[in-house]
Design a protein around this motif. Structure first.
Motif, PDB file in Angstrom:
ATOM      1  N   CYS A  21       0.823  -1.155   0.052  1.00 26.34           N
ATOM      2  CA  CYS A  21      -0.059   0.118   0.112  1.00 26.34           C
ATOM      3  C   CYS A  21       1.034   1.153   0.017  1.00 26.34           C
ATOM      4  O   CYS A  21       0.658   2.443  -0.495  1.00 26.34           O
ATOM      5  N   GLN A  22       2.036   1.329   0.705  1.00 23.41           N
ATOM      6  CA  GLN A  22       2.785   2.385   0.834  1.00 23.41           C
ATOM      7  C   GLN A  22       3.488   2.693  -0.467  1.00 23.41           C
ATOM      8  O   GLN A  22       3.797   3.684  -0.895  1.00 23.41           O
ATOM      9  N   SER A  23       3.457   1.661  -1.372  1.00 24.33           N
ATOM     10  CA  SER A  23       4.227   1.814  -2.552  1.00 24.33           C
ATOM     11  C   SER A  23       3.499   2.533  -3.558  1.00 24.33           C
ATOM     12  O   SER A  23       4.090   3.421  -4.680  1.00 24.33           O
ATOM     13  N   HIS A  37      -2.268  -4.543  -9.264  1.00 21.99           N
ATOM     14  CA  HIS A  37      -2.240  -5.805  -9.429  1.00 21.99           C
ATOM     15  C   HIS A  37      -2.022  -6.788  -8.068  1.00 21.99           C
ATOM     16  O   HIS A  37      -2.940  -7.664  -7.770  1.00 21.99           O
ATOM     17  N   VAL A  38      -1.122  -6.557  -7.406  1.00 20.40           N
ATOM     18  CA  VAL A  38      -0.821  -7.243  -6.132  1.00 20.40           C
ATOM     19  C   VAL A  38      -1.896  -6.938  -5.150  1.00 20.40           C
ATOM     20  O   VAL A  38      -2.351  -7.927  -4.582  1.00 20.40           O
ATOM     21  N   LEU A  39      -2.486  -5.711  -4.954  1.00 22.26           N
ATOM     22  CA  LEU A  39      -3.409  -5.683  -3.899  1.00 22.26           C
ATOM     23  C   LEU A  39      -4.814  -6.305  -4.369  1.00 22.26           C
ATOM     24  O   LEU A  39      -5.610  -6.922  -3.486  1.00 22.26           O
ATOM     25  N   GLU A  40      -4.925  -6.442  -5.631  1.00 20.89           N
ATOM     26  CA  GLU A  40      -6.199  -7.140  -6.242  1.00 20.89           C
ATOM     27  C   GLU A  40      -6.023  -8.800  -5.614  1.00 20.89           C
ATOM     28  O   GLU A  40      -7.044  -9.306  -5.231  1.00 20.89           O
ATOM     29  N   LYS A  41      -4.883  -9.101  -5.644  1.00 21.46           N
ATOM     30  CA  LYS A  41      -4.635 -10.782  -5.444  1.00 21.46           C
ATOM     31  C   LYS A  41      -4.817 -10.769  -3.805  1.00 21.46           C
ATOM     32  O   LYS A  41      -5.331 -11.851  -3.703  1.00 21.46           O
ATOM     33  N   THR A  47      -6.645  -3.703   2.369  1.00 26.81           N
ATOM     34  CA  THR A  47      -6.252  -3.011   1.103  1.00 26.81           C
ATOM     35  C   THR A  47      -7.257  -2.091   0.799  1.00 26.81           C
ATOM     36  O   THR A  47      -6.890  -1.527  -0.199  1.00 26.81           O
ATOM     37  N   ALA A  48      -8.509  -2.332   1.108  1.00 23.68           N
ATOM     38  CA  ALA A  48      -9.562  -1.462   0.665  1.00 23.68           C
ATOM     39  C   ALA A  48      -9.544   0.053   0.506  1.00 23.68           C
ATOM     40  O   ALA A  48      -9.474   0.916  -0.642  1.00 23.68           O
TER      41      ALA A  48
END
Length: 219
Positions: A21-23, A37-41, A47-48
């Motif tokens: 998230c910080q990225s 992409h990674v947060l979706e996974k 992560t919302a």
């Protein structure tokens, strides 16, 4: 690193969600896209907020990706509330992504925006919307369709006809009969096709009149 993480198992990614998230903060476009992409996974509640923040990203690609990532949580009221304003996004791809995600929601709140979008959505998306609205027919969509039957936009009336085509109930027949006399041949064709699913109507005058329609596709 984010490209590598995209292929990592979800249980490996969960502890890294905060760092990912910080990225999103201040990263370049490529980094932000990979992070989404990674947060979706990962697909967890933590992560919302980051995905919500991506909905206002300056890059339309990131906004579209965030919308698509949120489809996994679309049954949550707060997700619907976050997505609805993006139907006014200046980028068509973002608006289309929102429609595809809202079409999977059970929330009656999406009915009216989906109906309104029939006037501007892409043709392929209208098929998706029509199916979604048909699934909502117990939530009052027929009443909304009744109000909108007189709209000037042929595209809107065509979308209404496609929606009614998917609602296999006799109460939609009067709406389809009206659309059978529409000025637009595409609307008439869709209404005739929908009425064809009711064999008992074959001898009614409006359907017989279609055999003399000036447009070959209607006949």
């Amino acid at each position: 690193l984010l490209q590598v993480l995209r292929d990592a198992p979800q249980n490996f990614l969960m502890p890294l969600s905060q760092a990912i998230c910080q990225s999103l903060q201040g990263g370049n476009l490529a980094i932000r896209k990979e992070a989404v992409h990674v947060l979706e996974k990962i697909q967890n509640d933590a992560t919302a907020p980051s995905l919500f923040a991506c909905l206002s990203d300056p890059a339309s690609e990131v906004r579209s990706m965030a919308v698509t990532a949120l489809r996994h949580s679309i049954q949550k009221k707060e997700v619907v509330d976050q997505l609805l304003p993006l139907l006014q996004d200046p980028e068509e791809d973002v608006r289309e992504a929102v429609l595809h995600v809202l079409a999977t929601s059970d929330d009656p709140k999406v009915i009216e925006p989906l109906v309104e979008s029939l006037s501007w959505a892409r043709a392929a998306t209208i098929d998706v919307i029509a199916l979604a609205l048909a699934d909502h027919h117990q939530n009052g969509v027929i009443a909304i369709l009744d109000i909108l039957m007189g709209r000037d936009e042929p595209r809107m009336r065509w979308g209404l006809a496609k929606t009614l085509e998917h609602i296999r109930e006799e109460r939609v027949i009067p709406f389809l009969m009206t659309l059978l006399r529409d000025d637009d041949p595409g609307v008439r064709k869709t209404a005739a096709r929908a009425l064809g699913k009711y064999p008992e109507l074959g001898e009614r005058e409006p359907l017989r009149e279609c055999l003399a329609d000036p447009d070959a596709s209607v006949r």
